[in-house]
Design a protein around this motif. Structure first.
Motif, short mmCIF file in Angstrom:
data_model
loop_
_atom_site.label_atom_id
_atom_site.label_comp_id
_atom_site.label_asym_id
_atom_site.label_seq_id
_atom_site.Cartn_x
_atom_site.Cartn_y
_atom_site.Cartn_z
N LEU A 45 0.84 -1.20 0.00
CA LEU A 45 0.00 0.00 0.00
C LEU A 45 0.87 1.24 0.00
CD1 LEU A 45 -2.71 -0.73 2.73
CD2 LEU A 45 -3.08 -0.56 0.28
N LEU A 46 0.43 2.24 -0.70
CA LEU A 46 1.05 3.57 -0.68
C LEU A 46 -0.08 4.57 -0.75
CD1 LEU A 46 3.33 5.67 -0.90
CD2 LEU A 46 3.40 5.20 -3.35
N ALA A 47 -0.13 5.45 0.24
CA ALA A 47 -1.20 6.45 0.27
C ALA A 47 -0.64 7.78 0.76
CB ALA A 47 -2.33 5.99 1.19
N LEU A 61 8.69 8.50 0.18
CA LEU A 61 8.40 7.20 0.78
C LEU A 61 8.98 6.06 -0.07
CD1 LEU A 61 4.72 7.83 1.92
CD2 LEU A 61 6.67 7.37 3.43
N ILE A 62 8.86 6.19 -1.39
CA ILE A 62 9.42 5.18 -2.28
C ILE A 62 10.94 5.15 -2.20
CG2 ILE A 62 9.77 4.54 -4.71
CD1 ILE A 62 6.87 5.47 -5.21
N VAL A 63 11.58 6.31 -2.23
CA VAL A 63 13.04 6.39 -2.18
C VAL A 63 13.55 5.77 -0.88
CG1 VAL A 63 14.98 8.01 -1.97
CG2 VAL A 63 13.26 8.35 -3.75
N LEU A 91 3.91 8.49 -10.61
CA LEU A 91 4.78 8.42 -9.44
C LEU A 91 5.80 7.30 -9.59
CD1 LEU A 91 5.61 9.16 -6.54
CD2 LEU A 91 3.76 7.66 -5.75
N TYR A 92 5.34 6.11 -9.95
CA TYR A 92 6.28 4.99 -10.08
C TYR A 92 7.26 5.20 -11.22
CZ TYR A 92 3.22 2.79 -6.69
OH TYR A 92 2.50 2.52 -5.57
N LYS A 93 6.80 5.80 -12.30
CA LYS A 93 7.71 6.11 -13.41
C LYS A 93 8.78 7.09 -12.96
CE LYS A 93 7.83 7.67 -18.19
NZ LYS A 93 7.09 8.20 -19.32
#
Length: 111
Positions: A45-47, A61-63, A91-93
């Motif tokens: 999950l990512l919110a 948060l991803i980094v 965001l993921y790209k």
């Protein structure tokens, strides 16, 4: 449904990590990571709160998730999302994720 999804993500026995973005004592975003194998972690999950979207919180948060995964010896991080979820795909790209598979999933409802 979403509350149950969050509960499951936080209590899953394969949970690897949970990161929370707090600004001015308010939770503005979070990410949950699940260890899928000895080398793979998955973003479950990512919110990010509606008010904080577009401020780089999701990317941070991803980094940080990538960094923690590497420190733990995990060399691959995966995520599943829908192609028509343009904000998530962007965001993921931006975090250099690549599409490795595209499948159609259909839900059948008995009415």
């Amino acid at each position: 449904m979403y509350i149950r999804w969050i509960e499951n993500s936080l209590t899953d026995k394969s949970k690897f990590d949970v990161l929370v973005a707090v600004i001015d004592d308010l939770i503005e975003g979070f990410i949950t990571l699940i260890k899928k194998s000895e080398t793979v972690v998955e973003i479950s999950l990512l919110a990010v709160s509606q008010e904080s979207r577009g401020k780089g919180i999701g990317k941070q948060l991803i980094v940080e998730s990538i960094s923690r995964s590497k420190e733990a010896g995990l060399d691959e991080i995966r995520v599943t999302t829908q192609l028509d979820n343009i904000p998530a795909m962007s965001l993921y790209k931006s975090a250099n994720f690549k599409i490795i598979e595209s499948i159609n999933i259909y839900h059948l409802w008995n009415l």
